[in-house]
Scaffold this active site. Structure first.
Site, PDB file in Angstrom:
ATOM      1  N   ASP D  20       5.414   0.487   4.329  1.00 22.19           N
ATOM      2  CA  ASP D  20       4.323  -0.470   4.502  1.00 22.19           C
ATOM      3  C   ASP D  20       4.747  -1.801   3.896  1.00 22.19           C
ATOM      4  OD1 ASP D  20       3.900  -0.487   1.726  1.00 22.19           O
ATOM      5  OD2 ASP D  20       2.310   0.997   1.827  1.00 22.19           O
ATOM      6  N   GLN D  21       3.856  -2.776   3.914  1.00 22.38           N
ATOM      7  CA  GLN D  21       4.267  -4.111   3.494  1.00 22.38           C
ATOM      8  C   GLN D  21       4.530  -4.232   1.994  1.00 22.38           C
ATOM      9  OE1 GLN D  21       0.984  -6.554   4.941  1.00 22.38           O
ATOM     10  NE2 GLN D  21       0.241  -6.834   2.884  1.00 22.38           N
TER      11      GLN D  21
END
Lengths: 142, 142, 142, 142
Positions: D20-21
């Site tokens: 994920d980011q």
């Protein structure tokens, strides 16, 4: 400590992608829905999690999750996610969730997630004071 | 231009999470498998995509994908992903994929993905020359 | 043939789970959003895809997908999915999609998906006539 | 009761889609990996979960999950999943997992999942006796 807002509601409609060959929602997706719930919690108390992360470099690292499954969720159903803060202090926050079928109110799952406030280096970092009020963190006085 | 290596194989076993209520693999997961295929392609030509991104700040932004579904893939089956480079130059790379059932060789899907080489700012950026040889990019001479 | 309704809009808010380490939405998730778009299309023409599948045993097997990526989508943004039917007949349906940033209307992606109407045995099966009107399928006459 | 096999190992390589980011693996994916671990457990004791479900109509409905996150997992790393049975009887089975970095053995997460044996109707159903030996379920005698 008690947060000023008790329970925030969010809704998701079950996507085909979220089902599995048992014909129900695959269990790991409930954790994604809990995340949807907590984003709405932040919004309801006047904060945007995206900004916390982007502007202040505060990350909420997931430390622990627990989920108890009561009844399956099915494709195209609407699920209501009720989120509240169970515990919060400048080092951690624990969200509690209740997932129910939006049509009849029947229980789908309950669970909680515990998060550690971290900095951009992903190491524990106290939550800046400007956010304390929104989450109901009050300074202990004698 | 022709890359020096023709086809690289990778394998995935279908996860329960990847199935949907139709009893087959949900179609979007084929794109994830193609990514598994291209990571192995990089490895086979002596590069690690992780390092490209981390050390040199080169990102492969996905510009276009296409997938044609021939036969369903089922839970717990092993799928063979054959990846080759269809086109490459310092600005872009196009990977082509063939997904087959590892047990009987029957076709599951074919597809391709086109990527633009970008810098950390996610803007187009020519691939540094040190990577050209591994991908078979040769300087055009008269 | 032309369907009676032209374009149907649906909205999704980007989930954290949908981002990747490039800091943008992972490209395979656009296919999931397209599915969200087409479910709303069915609803807009008075049908519920869930019922098609459950009550009449009609499955829409994905035969082909194509997606062109224009600009990244970011966490917590709202994305508007515009869905229309590009082609339909009793054997297949092709949906076309336009994904735009709901805040400023800028383009994120365009794509299409082609589906074959199948029966419970996952073999091609003509769409029952009772559904033709809603999708604008008209009998050809001399 | 004690199952005859203690710990079964499985391996996954972190996919880009799983990050994920925050630059690490999104936490819900650990549950998917646990599922990979338990499929291999079945295989190691001579059973194939797919056949249990397909041939005997036995489903393992997830009743509860718990996961404690110790250190992040990163893209392209190999993760070792150690699975063992913590508790089993004809009505339920509880798997315990340890996720470690395959390169250096450092801990990534620990967790468990509890499952109820169900029939095709998704209602609780005792596990047929022919499976008891493989899982170490022994009849209690005086």
């Amino acid at each position: 400590m008690k947060p000023p807002i008790h329970t925030v509601e969010a809704r998701v409609r079950v996507r085909y992608a979220e089902t599995d060959q048992m014909g129900v929602v695959y269990h790991a997706n409930y954790l994604v829905w809990m995340e949807v719930g907590r984003v709405e919690y932040w919004r309801a108390v006047g904060l945007r999690y995206r900004d916390l992360e982007r502007d202040d470099g505060i990350l909420l690292a997931v430390a622990e999750v627990q989920c108890r499954y009561r009844a399956p969720a099915y494709y195209d159903e609407e699920v209501l996610i009720r989120t509240r803060v169970g515990e919060v202090n400048p080092r951690m926050i624990r969200f509690e969730y209740e997932l129910v079928n939006a049509a009849d109110g029947s229980g789908i799952a309950t669970g909680w997630t515990k998060h550690i406030f971290c900095g951009r280096d992903r190491r524990p970092h106290r939550l800046p004071e400007k956010y304390h009020a929104a989450l109901g963190i009050v300074r202990k006085t004698k």
